[in-house]
Each structure stands twice: as C-alpha cells, then as structure tokens.
Design an enzyme around this catalytic site. Sequence first.
Site, short mmCIF file in Angstrom:
data_model
loop_
_atom_site.label_atom_id
_atom_site.label_comp_id
_atom_site.label_asym_id
_atom_site.label_seq_id
_atom_site.Cartn_x
_atom_site.Cartn_y
_atom_site.Cartn_z
N TRP A 86 55.90 140.05 88.80
CA TRP A 86 55.16 140.71 89.87
C TRP A 86 56.02 141.72 90.62
O TRP A 86 57.14 141.42 91.04
CB TRP A 86 54.65 139.69 90.87
N ASN B 240 47.17 143.24 88.21
CA ASN B 240 46.92 142.02 87.46
C ASN B 240 45.43 141.69 87.50
O ASN B 240 44.86 141.48 88.57
CB ASN B 240 47.70 140.85 88.05
N GLU B 241 44.80 141.73 86.34
CA GLU B 241 43.42 141.29 86.13
C GLU B 241 42.40 141.96 87.06
O GLU B 241 41.61 141.29 87.74
CB GLU B 241 43.32 139.77 86.25
N TYR C 28 42.19 132.64 78.17
CA TYR C 28 42.10 131.31 78.79
C TYR C 28 40.74 130.70 78.47
O TYR C 28 39.86 130.60 79.34
CB TYR C 28 42.30 131.41 80.31
N GLU D 9 48.94 137.53 78.44
CA GLU D 9 48.82 136.21 79.07
C GLU D 9 47.95 135.35 78.18
O GLU D 9 46.90 135.81 77.71
CB GLU D 9 48.14 136.28 80.45
N TRP E 59 51.99 132.79 78.87
CA TRP E 59 52.01 132.37 80.28
C TRP E 59 52.33 130.89 80.31
O TRP E 59 51.55 130.10 79.80
CB TRP E 59 50.66 132.63 80.94
#
Length: 378
Positions: free
Chosen positions: A75, A190-191, A273, A309, A339
């Site tokens: 980050w 991020n996302e 995910y 990820e 991740w």
Amino acid sequence: MKFSAILALCAATLTVGAAPTANFVYTSGQKFYLNGLKYTFAGTNAYWLAQMSNSDIDKAFSDIAASGVTTVRTWGFNDVTSIPSTGTYYQLWTNGTATINYGSNGLAKFDYVVQSAAAHGLHLIVTLTNNWVDYGGMDVYVSQLDPSGGGYHDLFYTDPTIQAAYKTYVSAWISRYSSNPTIMSWELANEPRCAGSTTVASSACDTTTITTWVSTMSAYIKSLDKNHLVAIGDEGWFQRPGAQPYPYDPSVGISFDDNILVPTLDWATLHLYPEYWGEADNVTEFGIAWIRDHAAVQKTANKPVVIEEFGVSIANQSEVYPYWWNEVLSSGMTGDAIWQSGSYLSTGPSPNDGFTYYPNGTVYQLVKGYAALLKLRG
C-alpha cells in the site's frame, strides 16, 4: 460508437511509453522485461510493510526473497483524520484540507521500504488509494470534499475537486520516486468499484464512469513519470450480460474487456476470491475458468495480465492453489501475486487475515516451487 470501440481505436493508434529506461521494468507484448531480458512476475502481497520497524521490514523482505518471489505489492496510502499515536500515515485530512506527511512516519518511512526491497533484489507494486475504508482511501476523499453532502462513492471518480486532490497526492509520490527503479509499477487504486465500504453508488455510475477515470488518471501519471508502469489494481470483473456467474456480470462499475484497452495502462490485473463471490461450492473449477478467461483477453489485447490477489480459506489452500498456479502456467497468463505473505517479526506474526502464509508452512514451500516453475516457463 461504443466506448469499448473508442478504446480499441485509441489503443491501435497510441503506444504506451517510449523506449525503455535502463534498470526499469517495461512491457513488450504480453511479457515484462528488464534490461532486455524477460522479467518473471512471481509475486506476493504485503500491504503492511510500512507499518513495521526497519528491522522487521528487512526480515519480511528476506523471507519473501527466499521464496523466489520477484515482486511485492504494497500500500502507498493511509489517509487519516487525526494523527495516529503509532504507525505510518501519508495524508492527514482536516476540514477538507489534505496535508501530505513527508516525515519519518510518512513518506520518509516508505523510503526505507524501497531501500530494503532493493537490497533484497525485489521490485514493488505501489497502490495509491483504496476502494475500501481500510487505511482511509476513497471514502475519506468523498467525506472531506463532497460539496453536496450526498456522499456517493463514485464522486471520487467524477468530482473535479476530488480528482484534483487525488492528483496532488499522486504527484507527491511520483516526484519522490520517479527515478527509482525498485518501484516497478503504480496502481491507481485497490479494487475500485462504484460503491465503497461506507458510501453507496449513485444511479449514474457504470463501467464508463470508472473507465473514464482510469483513462484520465493513468494519462496523468504518464505525463509525470515516463519510467514506471501503470495498472489499475482492480478485481478484473467482466461485464458480460447473460447467464453467467456473478463475477461475469456484477454491475459494480468494472469492465475488464474495456479497461485493458486503455492505451495509458501498461498491464491489467484480476483478483480471485471464489468463496466470497458466491462460488464456495465451486472454488477450484471457478478459479481455473476465471484465470483461463482472463488469459484469453490477455492474448487478444496483447498486454500482460497478472492475477495479483487470490485466496481461499486456510484449510483449502494447499489443495486449491496448485490447480490455479498450473492454469497460470498452461494458459500463458503473465504472472501472479498471492495474497498474502507473512513473517514472524519482533512483535510476533505479521497481520493474518485468514489468507496469510508463513515461512514454516506448506503454502510457503508451494510458493517457492511455483516461482521456480514460472521462471522456467519465462
């Protein structure tokens, strides 16, 4: 003309970047290169690095490098509304005014992250804001600067004042690190999605909203920094209406098919995910198909694509991950970043969100073996 058709036309007439600069990672076709040789993107995530002591940063990078990994995503954001008693933050917001922290618990701390990564032979992917409330991110910009008080999350992508604030923040990072080759790439967010953790999407937000923002901000970074690559940092959602599983038609504001065509993006990302995407009973097979379908777009767009990820519950990791890695290898997908990496530090184990693997575990050994195979594949 459809927005995707416009992007395709732009991509055909505009190339990303100029001739590669020595010691900086660059792209050619679907591969990364460094000083004329193929660069293997065998990666991991460690978002927490800058929150640790210098000695613990060194320990974490030592563990990561020993696994054969080449690339670490971390980050480059922490927005706060009051100064924390401990830890690193980069931007303090007070009544709509942002102050960037250049001190020893701010960007000067990240200097050591970069220094240690270089000492361990690693490259960094630096993500510049977050869709989610963790470490501040977009919702802080909106809450501090939204003139209407409505709080729609997607104002982050469209409001001129918010865009200017984000550009100011980004420029601080670029001016500090534009000549540092340890950083491989910037990521916009991020996302990113139309909605966030604490704010909802307006009815106007769709894939065009975020793709337009991506085009604007990636071009802005390229105007300031000719050395580093740029990617989004998104989950790689498709927007393909029809009888598809949720991730292929989620209506969250992301179209992988459109975004990869943005000419000022050098490479594309996806996350994975399945247990959290309604595919808990189909984890392995869904992941294989998700990787394969993105690899197909990679070939059509002729840009690198990285699954940056991915995770399943700890009980299933050693069973599921080899199938996914094998699909990366066989499909030709450019690379991966699991991740997430963990280490045993002076204060105890690094943060464990249920996906973390540590050096004494089975997954660490699997990471090591897969990184070696990816390097052999080239």
